[in-house]
Design a protein around this motif. Sequence first.
Motif, mmCIF file in Angstrom:
data_model
loop_
_atom_site.group_PDB
_atom_site.id
_atom_site.type_symbol
_atom_site.label_atom_id
_atom_site.label_comp_id
_atom_site.label_asym_id
_atom_site.label_seq_id
_atom_site.Cartn_x
_atom_site.Cartn_y
_atom_site.Cartn_z
ATOM 1 N N THR A 17 0.834 -1.198 0.000
ATOM 2 C CA THR A 17 0.000 0.000 0.000
ATOM 3 C C THR A 17 0.868 1.246 0.000
ATOM 4 O O THR A 17 2.061 1.182 0.307
ATOM 5 N N LYS A 18 0.241 2.364 -0.316
ATOM 6 C CA LYS A 18 0.878 3.663 -0.116
ATOM 7 C C LYS A 18 0.579 4.110 1.309
ATOM 8 O O LYS A 18 -0.385 3.648 1.926
ATOM 9 N N PHE A 19 1.378 5.007 1.826
ATOM 10 C CA PHE A 19 1.101 5.566 3.143
ATOM 11 C C PHE A 19 -0.142 6.436 3.053
ATOM 12 O O PHE A 19 -0.327 7.182 2.092
ATOM 13 N N SER A 20 -1.014 6.342 4.051
ATOM 14 C CA SER A 20 -2.321 6.982 3.963
ATOM 15 C C SER A 20 -2.372 8.400 4.524
ATOM 16 O O SER A 20 -3.341 9.101 4.302
ATOM 17 N N GLU A 21 -1.363 8.807 5.247
ATOM 18 C CA GLU A 21 -1.357 10.140 5.837
ATOM 19 C C GLU A 21 0.035 10.736 5.725
ATOM 20 O O GLU A 21 1.009 10.024 5.493
#
Length: 72
Positions: A17-21
Amino acid sequence: VKLVYLWVVSDGRVWATKFSEEPVVSGNTIQGVARGGPKWGPDISVEVVVAVKIGNEFRLVRASKQPIIATF
């Protein structure tokens, strides 16, 4: 330095995943958040790999044998 991507690996399974924040930077530490991870464990160890961008270059950072003590 920018946190870009995260991989969690366990027994041939990969969650990515990509970092969400936006990361939190404090001194020499960067903390990132990734949500919606796999429900593996608890009481297992995983490999964690993070893609980091430094200037125009990407680097991979690996942390082996990271314990999963709970899943939510």
